[in-house]
Enzyme design. Structure first.
Site, PDB file in Angstrom:
ATOM      1  N   GLU A 149       0.609  -1.315  -0.107  1.00 60.28           N
ATOM      2  CA  GLU A 149      -0.016  -0.039   0.204  1.00 60.28           C
ATOM      3  C   GLU A 149       0.884   1.367  -0.008  1.00 60.28           C
ATOM      4  O   GLU A 149       0.603   2.366  -0.515  1.00 60.28           O
ATOM      5  CB  GLU A 149      -1.138  -0.094   1.304  1.00 60.28           C
ATOM      6  CG  GLU A 149      -1.946  -1.138   1.176  1.00 60.28           C
ATOM      7  CD  GLU A 149      -2.858  -1.078  -0.006  1.00 60.28           C
ATOM      8  OE1 GLU A 149      -2.970   0.012  -0.908  1.00 60.28           O
ATOM      9  OE2 GLU A 149      -3.385  -2.094  -0.243  1.00 60.28           O
ATOM     10  N   TYR A 205      -5.984   6.569   3.701  1.00 67.60           N
ATOM     11  CA  TYR A 205      -6.181   5.468   2.982  1.00 67.60           C
ATOM     12  C   TYR A 205      -5.551   4.139   3.216  1.00 67.60           C
ATOM     13  O   TYR A 205      -6.395   3.188   3.279  1.00 67.60           O
ATOM     14  CB  TYR A 205      -5.701   5.839   1.466  1.00 67.60           C
ATOM     15  CG  TYR A 205      -5.730   4.504   0.533  1.00 67.60           C
ATOM     16  CD1 TYR A 205      -6.779   3.920   0.128  1.00 67.60           C
ATOM     17  CD2 TYR A 205      -4.497   4.036   0.323  1.00 67.60           C
ATOM     18  CE1 TYR A 205      -6.504   2.752  -0.748  1.00 67.60           C
ATOM     19  CE2 TYR A 205      -4.161   2.725  -0.223  1.00 67.60           C
ATOM     20  CZ  TYR A 205      -5.219   2.237  -0.740  1.00 67.60           C
ATOM     21  OH  TYR A 205      -5.360   1.049  -1.360  1.00 67.60           O
ATOM     22  N   ASP A 227     -10.026   5.616  -2.421  1.00 71.63           N
ATOM     23  CA  ASP A 227      -8.819   5.989  -3.063  1.00 71.63           C
ATOM     24  C   ASP A 227      -9.254   6.565  -4.104  1.00 71.63           C
ATOM     25  O   ASP A 227     -10.488   6.850  -4.181  1.00 71.63           O
ATOM     26  CB  ASP A 227      -7.752   4.759  -3.191  1.00 71.63           C
ATOM     27  CG  ASP A 227      -8.324   4.141  -4.297  1.00 71.63           C
ATOM     28  OD1 ASP A 227      -9.415   3.938  -4.772  1.00 71.63           O
ATOM     29  OD2 ASP A 227      -7.436   3.467  -5.251  1.00 71.63           O
TER      30      ASP A 227
END
Length: 299
Positions: A34, A117, A135
DNA sequence: AATCCGTGGAC
DNA sequence: TGTCCAAGGAT
């Protein structure tokens, strides 16, 4: 069928086989993916993620090494302070959580480099919790399909989280799957440019398509320049320092950019940000490379 | 809230 | 060529 159900069905048949989606991927692996994916395309992240996870399979492995190694391993993924923060994140995970990536959203959000996020993505995708994960892809899909607008706002807002939360199935694992499905849809079908509406599961219900795919109205926001900016100069300086095995003399760094004022400002910024350290006034290293006690604290 | 922060590929 | 944009975060 709800939108989430449709998205999940589509995802089950169309999901890309990305490395970090393998069932054996650890929460640490999800977190690393991520962070790497923050503003960097999937195709460039995949090989970097594999190398990173091979070298540092746990947070403790990374935390035990100097930050400079993380920045070197980061290579040319861009925004190298993500590497710096991921290293700090690994250390925080070791210190605060015994080396285990926390499953609590607030604890995740307290980690360096983990924002709205990323924290939600880890809680949902690594731990199967029911949190809206919003996102740029999700915002674009919801904006088009639900609101009929061609583009979403520039950043995730509280309203976006509420809107997404209402679209999620109740069961946590299924909610997480819906989130990854919406993201995937935005990444490969409902793209920013040239969306592939014929391949979209929302083809017949999309408010944007049903109103004739209207173009964005009003002035688009200013494009971000890169050429000639401090960011470019910082990138050039850092590339030299990444390659170096020992202290780099200032004269070597002078070669990367002719404008002396801008060059000095960029270098000072890198030091200020904690990416670079000065040894004396005339030698520089990636932060973490310096022998203990050799760093000039003042400049 | 607006800006800054890297890099590379597609058009 | 220049523009846009790619799973954001911090300030």
């Amino acid at each position: 069928m709800t939108l989430a159900d449709e998205a999940i069905t589509w995802y089950d048949a169309n999901a890309r086989d990305l490395a970090w989606r393998q069932p054996e991927t650890t929460p640490w692996g999800v977190l690393v993916s991520e962070v790497m994916l923050q503003q960097t395309p999937v195709v460039r992240v995949e090989p970097a993620w594999r190398s990173w996870m091979t070298r540092w399979p746990t947070p403790a492995d990374l935390a035990a090494e100097p930050q400079s190694e993380a920045v070197r391993m980061w290579g040319r993924l861009g925004y190298p302070r993500r590497a710096m923060r991921l290293h700090a994140c690994a250390q925080a995970i070791v210190e605060r959580h015994g080396g285990t990536v926390p499953d609590d959203l607030d604890q995740l959000l307290a980690l360096p480099g983990v924002g709205t996020y990323t924290g939600r993505a880890v809680a949902a995708f690594a731990y199967g919790q029911r949190h809206p994960v919003v996102d740029t892809n999700v915002r674009r899909v919801v904006s088009r399909v639900v609101e009929g607008k061609p583009d979403a706002g520039p950043a995730t807002t509280a309203a976006d989280l509420v809107a997404m939360e209402e679209l999620l199935p109740e069961e946590p694992a299924r909610a997480a799957r819906a989130s990854i499905a919406f993201m995937e849809l935005g990444a490969v079908v409902c793209t920013a440019r040239a969306p592939k509406c014929v391949a979209c599961p929302f083809h017949d219900v999309c408010a944007w398509r049903l109103t004739g795919l209207p173009l964005p109205d009003g002035p688009s926001r200013k494009p971000q320049r890169y050429a000639g900016t401090d960011r470019q100069v910082r990138g050039l300086l850092l590339e030299v320092l990444r390659q170096a095995t020992g202290p780099v003399p200032r004269q070597r760094l002078d070669l990367v950019w002719t404008d002396e004022v801008q060059r000095a400002r960029a270098l000072a910024g890198l030091v200020e940000d904690g990416l670079v350290e000065s040894l004396g006034a005339e030698d520089f290293v990636l932060a973490g490379d310096a022998p203990r006690g050799a760093v000039n604290q003042l400049s």
